[in-house]
Design an enzyme around this catalytic site. Structure first.
Site, PDB file in Angstrom:
ATOM      1  CB  THR A   8      -0.776   0.274   1.086  1.00  0.00           C
ATOM      2  OG1 THR A   8      -0.205   0.134   2.563  1.00  0.00           O
ATOM      3  CG2 THR A   8      -1.953  -1.096   1.288  1.00  0.00           C
ATOM      4  CB  CYS A   9       4.305   1.933   0.366  1.00  0.00           C
ATOM      5  SG  CYS A   9       5.066   2.947   0.439  1.00  0.00           S
ATOM      6  CG  ASP A  10       0.839   6.650  -2.491  1.00  0.00           C
ATOM      7  OD1 ASP A  10       0.642   5.619  -3.364  1.00  0.00           O
ATOM      8  OD2 ASP A  10       0.724   7.819  -2.746  1.00  0.00           O
ATOM      9  NE  ARG A  13       0.217   1.003  -4.080  1.00  0.00           N
ATOM     10  CZ  ARG A  13      -0.974   1.411  -4.059  1.00  0.00           C
ATOM     11  NH1 ARG A  13      -0.850   2.945  -4.378  1.00  0.00           N
ATOM     12  NH2 ARG A  13      -1.896   0.918  -3.212  1.00  0.00           N
TER      13      ARG A  13
END
Length: 104
Positions: A8-10, A13
Site C-alpha cells: 500500500t506504500c506509494d 509502488r
C-alpha cells in the site's frame, strides 16, 4: 533483486514499477528474513526505523525506547521503505541516489 516494503506504500509502488524484474516482499504479510534484517541493521543503523510514520507516532514512550530490532519485529511497518537487496548491495528508500545506483 528483492524489494521489501508494503503493497500500500506509494514509494514502494514506484520502485516496483521501475524495477519490474525484482521480487516484491510485503513486510506486513511475509516479514523480512532475519539475515536480511541483520545485514540491513548493520548497514543502515537507526535510519532503518522510520520515526516519521504514523505507526511511530502511535507508540508510547516506553515502546519507542525499545531496541530497533524489537521495534521492527513487533511493528514491521516501522521500517523505512523500500529496502532493496540486489546481491550484496542494499539500498534504503527511493531517492535519486538509489535510483542512479540501480540504473533506473
Amino acid at each position: 533483486m528483492e524489494i521489501y516494503g508494503l503493497k500500500t506504500c506509494d514509494t514502494c509502488r514506484k520502485a516496483i514499477k521501475a524495477l519490474p524484474e525484482a521480487r516484491f516482499v510485503d513486510v506486513r504479510a511475509e516479514g523480512v528474513p532475519d539475515d536480511v534484517m541483520a545485514a540491513a541493521r548493520a548497514r543502515f543503523g537507526d535510519a532503518l526505523v522510520n520515526t516519521r510514520s504514523t505507526t511511530w507516532r502511535g507508540l508510547s514512550e516506553t515502546e519507542r525506547a525499545g531496541t530497533p530490532e524489537a521495534l521492527l519485529a513487533a511493528h514491521p511497518t516501522l521500517m523505512k521503505r523500500p529496502l532493496i537487496v540486489a546481491g550484496t548491495e542494499m539500498h534504503l528508500g527511493w531517492t535519486k541516489d538509489v535510483q542512479a545506483a540501480l540504473g533506473v
